[in-house]
Write an enzyme that holds these catalytic residues in place. Structure first.
Site, short mmCIF file in Angstrom:
data_model
loop_
_atom_site.label_atom_id
_atom_site.label_comp_id
_atom_site.label_asym_id
_atom_site.label_seq_id
_atom_site.Cartn_x
_atom_site.Cartn_y
_atom_site.Cartn_z
N GLY A 31 0.82 -1.21 0.00
CA GLY A 31 0.00 0.00 0.00
C GLY A 31 0.85 1.25 0.00
N HIS A 37 4.27 1.64 -8.08
CA HIS A 37 3.35 0.50 -7.96
C HIS A 37 2.43 0.43 -9.18
CE1 HIS A 37 3.98 1.58 -3.55
NE2 HIS A 37 4.31 0.31 -3.56
N GLN A 61 8.33 -8.78 7.80
CA GLN A 61 9.51 -8.24 7.14
C GLN A 61 10.03 -6.96 7.79
OE1 GLN A 61 7.23 -7.87 3.35
NE2 GLN A 61 8.50 -6.07 3.01
N GLY A 147 9.34 -4.70 -8.52
CA GLY A 147 10.09 -3.55 -9.00
C GLY A 147 11.59 -3.73 -8.85
N LYS A 149 13.36 -1.41 -8.12
CA LYS A 149 13.65 -0.56 -6.96
C LYS A 149 14.18 -1.42 -5.80
CE LYS A 149 13.14 2.82 -3.90
NZ LYS A 149 12.71 2.15 -2.72
N VAL A 176 10.69 3.64 -11.25
CA VAL A 176 10.07 4.92 -11.60
C VAL A 176 10.63 5.98 -10.65
CG1 VAL A 176 7.91 6.20 -11.84
CG2 VAL A 176 7.98 3.75 -12.37
N LEU A 184 10.75 6.79 -6.55
CA LEU A 184 9.50 6.83 -5.80
C LEU A 184 9.52 5.73 -4.74
CD1 LEU A 184 6.69 7.45 -8.44
CD2 LEU A 184 8.20 9.06 -7.32
N SER A 185 9.03 6.07 -3.55
CA SER A 185 8.95 5.11 -2.45
C SER A 185 7.85 5.56 -1.50
CB SER A 185 10.29 5.08 -1.69
OG SER A 185 10.14 4.45 -0.44
N SER A 186 7.15 4.60 -0.94
CA SER A 186 6.13 4.96 0.06
C SER A 186 6.79 5.69 1.23
CB SER A 186 5.44 3.69 0.59
OG SER A 186 4.97 2.91 -0.49
#
Ligand code: AMP
Length: 282
Positions: A31, A37, A61, A147, A149, A176, A184-186
């Protein structure tokens, strides 16, 4: 788009899709969704009849003292974004639907899981492998999307799929980035405006290491990346490494080399990497 919350319901929805002859792509997420994502969801949509997206902040995790409680959770927003990107089924289970309270099984990929991210986050990849194996079994996709990433995660999961014979293809999608290079990262949501500015140094460090790595001087590449990371006050590097992209050990002659960095920027621990052979989007 359907939203389901139980193991029984996701199995049933996928069974109904299969009965219609649909191929199924799975995109596991925690999320806090962003364009990274959504690029996975769109790719999965192109290659499968139906896309299942899981939203599950997997407690296994996260290590002690990490950001499990603070992790961004906004189901309503995530669901809207997924609908727009073409997801067919969203699986949003509570913890007990995924991990039984008396769970006795852990999936471990040896070696690869113990370096870089694994060394800094003991048990992290065991948690990832255990939840992803469970999701594979609940959904049974033809293809699963991850990803670049999280390059080490993708390499660990590839090994798990090979070693345990999961009957699916793992598809790794390009990183991305923001126009200024920040991946991009949460977890970028944790950054203040000034920390957001400092965070750009991760990509700058990778770019500075790149020509040295391309010239085959991996020691110099690592030194240079670390030097650049240290130019930004308030950024505390965890590692800056040139590794073989498959084994995460030392670069091998003729193999693909990955440059990877991890650093704390304010309250966030950020990671990034470049694989000179992989295209990226922003
Ligand atoms: P997460 O929700 O952080 O567990 O990420 C879910 C999936 O999205 C993982 O396979 C990540 O590697 C992928 N992902 C996260 N950020 C990006 C990004 N900036 N570009 C491409 N994929 C990403």
């Amino acid at each position: 788009m359907k939203i389901v919350r139980t193991a029984g319901a996701i199995r049933e929805e996928v069974r109904a899709e299969r009965a219609r002859g649909s191929s199924v792509g799975l995109v596991p997420t925690m999320g806090g969704l962003h364009e990274g994502h959504l690029s996975l969801v769109r790719r999965a949509r192109e290659e499968n009849d139906v896309v299942v997206v899981s939203i599950f902040v997997n407690p296994l995790q996260f290590g002690p003292g990490e950001d499990l409680d603070a992790y961004p959770r906004d189901e309503e927003r995530d669901v809207l974004l997924l609908d727009g990107a073409g997801a067919g089924i969203v699986f949003v289970p509570p913890v007990e639907e995924v991990h039984p309270e008396d769970r006795a099984t852990t999936v471990t990929v040896g070696g690869l899981s113990e370096v870089l991210e694994g060394a800094h986050r003991p048990g992290h990849f065991d948690g990832v492998c255990t939840v992803v194996a469970k999701l594979f079994n609940l959904v049974g996709p033809e293809r699963a999307y991850f990803g670049q990433k999280d390059a080490q995660q993708a390499a660990v999961l590839k090994r798990m799929i090979e070693d345990l014979g999961f009957p699916l293809d793992l598809v790794v999608c390009p990183i991305v980035r923001e126009p200024d290079g920040l991946a991009l990262s949460s977890r970028n949501a944790y950054l203040s405006a000034s920390e957001r500015g400092q965070a750009k140094v991760l990509f700058r460090a990778l770019q500075a290491g790149r020509p040295l790595a391309e010239a085959g001087d991996y020691v110099a590449a690592e030194k240079e990346m670390l030097r650049v990371l240290r130019t930004e006050e308030g950024v505390a590097p965890d590692y800056a490494a040139a590794v073989d992209a498959d084994t995460f050990g030392p670069p091998l002659p003729g193999g693909r080399v990955l440059l990877a960095v991890a650093a704390r920027v304010g309250p966030a621990r950020l990671i990034d990497n470049i694989d000179p052979d992989m295209e990226e989007t922003s």
